[in-house]
Enzyme design. Structure first.
Site, PDB file in Angstrom:
ATOM      1  N   HIS A 193      -6.903  -5.782   2.375  1.00  0.00           N
ATOM      2  CA  HIS A 193      -5.774  -5.198   3.088  1.00  0.00           C
ATOM      3  C   HIS A 193      -5.219  -6.261   4.039  1.00  0.00           C
ATOM      4  CE1 HIS A 193      -6.860  -0.816   2.338  1.00  0.00           C
ATOM      5  NE2 HIS A 193      -8.056  -1.363   2.177  1.00  0.00           N
ATOM      6  N   GLY A 238     -15.524   3.220   3.849  1.00  0.00           N
ATOM      7  CA  GLY A 238     -14.356   3.980   3.406  1.00  0.00           C
ATOM      8  C   GLY A 238     -13.680   3.418   2.172  1.00  0.00           C
ATOM      9  N   ASP A 277       0.848  -1.189   0.000  1.00  0.00           N
ATOM     10  CA  ASP A 277       0.000   0.000   0.000  1.00  0.00           C
ATOM     11  C   ASP A 277       0.890   1.247   0.000  1.00  0.00           C
ATOM     12  OD1 ASP A 277      -3.221   0.552   1.003  1.00  0.00           O
ATOM     13  OD2 ASP A 277      -1.789   2.224   1.041  1.00  0.00           O
ATOM     14  N   HIS A 312     -10.362  -5.338  -3.063  1.00  0.00           N
ATOM     15  CA  HIS A 312      -9.012  -5.477  -2.512  1.00  0.00           C
ATOM     16  C   HIS A 312      -9.059  -5.875  -1.054  1.00  0.00           C
ATOM     17  CE1 HIS A 312     -10.294  -1.246  -2.349  1.00  0.00           C
ATOM     18  NE2 HIS A 312      -9.609  -1.139  -1.221  1.00  0.00           N
TER      19      HIS A 312
HETATM   20  P1  AMP Z   1      -9.774   1.437   0.436  1.00  0.00           P
HETATM   21  O1  AMP Z   1      -9.857   2.715   1.225  1.00  0.00           O
HETATM   22  O2  AMP Z   1     -10.185   0.220   1.230  1.00  0.00           O
HETATM   23  O3  AMP Z   1     -10.494   1.539  -0.883  1.00  0.00           O
HETATM   24  O4  AMP Z   1      -8.238   1.199   0.148  1.00  0.00           O
HETATM   25  C1  AMP Z   1      -7.587   1.720  -0.945  1.00  0.00           C
HETATM   26  C2  AMP Z   1      -6.120   1.659  -0.626  1.00  0.00           C
HETATM   27  O5  AMP Z   1      -5.385   1.807  -1.813  1.00  0.00           O
HETATM   28  C3  AMP Z   1      -5.633   2.743   0.327  1.00  0.00           C
HETATM   29  O6  AMP Z   1      -5.064   2.139   1.482  1.00  0.00           O
HETATM   30  C4  AMP Z   1      -4.586   3.502  -0.485  1.00  0.00           C
HETATM   31  O7  AMP Z   1      -3.495   3.937   0.279  1.00  0.00           O
HETATM   32  C5  AMP Z   1      -4.192   2.463  -1.510  1.00  0.00           C
HETATM   33  N1  AMP Z   1      -3.665   2.969  -2.775  1.00  0.00           N
HETATM   34  C6  AMP Z   1      -4.195   3.924  -3.567  1.00  0.00           C
HETATM   35  N2  AMP Z   1      -3.444   4.116  -4.664  1.00  0.00           N
HETATM   36  C7  AMP Z   1      -2.411   3.238  -4.565  1.00  0.00           C
HETATM   37  C8  AMP Z   1      -1.281   2.952  -5.380  1.00  0.00           C
HETATM   38  N3  AMP Z   1      -1.069   3.597  -6.549  1.00  0.00           N
HETATM   39  N4  AMP Z   1      -0.412   1.998  -4.970  1.00  0.00           N
HETATM   40  C9  AMP Z   1      -0.616   1.358  -3.803  1.00  0.00           C
HETATM   41  N5  AMP Z   1      -1.661   1.576  -2.992  1.00  0.00           N
HETATM   42  C10 AMP Z   1      -2.549   2.511  -3.353  1.00  0.00           C
END
Ligand code: AMP
Length: 115
Positions: free
Chosen positions: A103, A94, A31, A101
């Site tokens: 986490h 959120g 992330d 995805h």
């Molecule tokens: P969510 O809030 O559950 O949709 O998580 C989206 C996640 O994607 C967040 O933790 C962001 O920090 C992560 N994220 C967004 N853009 C990127 C990227 N280009 N590379 C890696 N992680 C990303």
């Protein structure tokens, strides 16, 4: 045509990511804004927007993703300390990227209940 999500662009190698695992069905990368010392995102290559749009036919794929999480946790050395798997679905949870995805968070004590 709908715009590609940022994760689809990572799958397509249009933007860089620190990839830690890949196979024919999924991709895992760090992330960009880590919330714990270990913060990995695991995504299916199939463009599924969220848990809410999973189809019954995705059952084997989802099972595979959980087994990849099990193995990643082992490889990353976080099994003994413990880890958390989070999937945000929709606005109140959120979710900010409309591509399913998982986490994988580890490396510090994680509060419960989550914020
Ligand atoms: P969510 O809030 O559950 O949709 O998580 C989206 C996640 O994607 C967040 O933790 C962001 O920090 C992560 N994220 C967004 N853009 C990127 C990227 N280009 N590379 C890696 N992680 C990303």
């Amino acid at each position: 045509m709908t715009q590609k999500s940022i994760f689809q662009r990572i799958i397509d190698r249009e933007i860089p990511a620190q990839i830690v695992y890949e196979d024919d069905r999924c991709l895992a990368f760090r992330d960009v804004n880590p919330q714990a010392p270990t913060h990995i995102l695991l995504i299916p290559k199939k463009p599924i927007t969220s848990i809410a749009t999973l189809e019954d036919a995705d059952a084997a794929l989802v099972g595979h993703l959980w087994l990849v999480i099990r193995d990643l946790a082992q490889q990353l050395g976080v099994v003994d300390g413990g880890y958390r798997v989070v999937v945000n679905c929709g606005r109140d949870a959120g979710q900010t990227v409309d591509h399913l995805h998982f986490h994988l968070l580890a490396g510090r004590t994680l509060d419960w209940p989550p914020g």
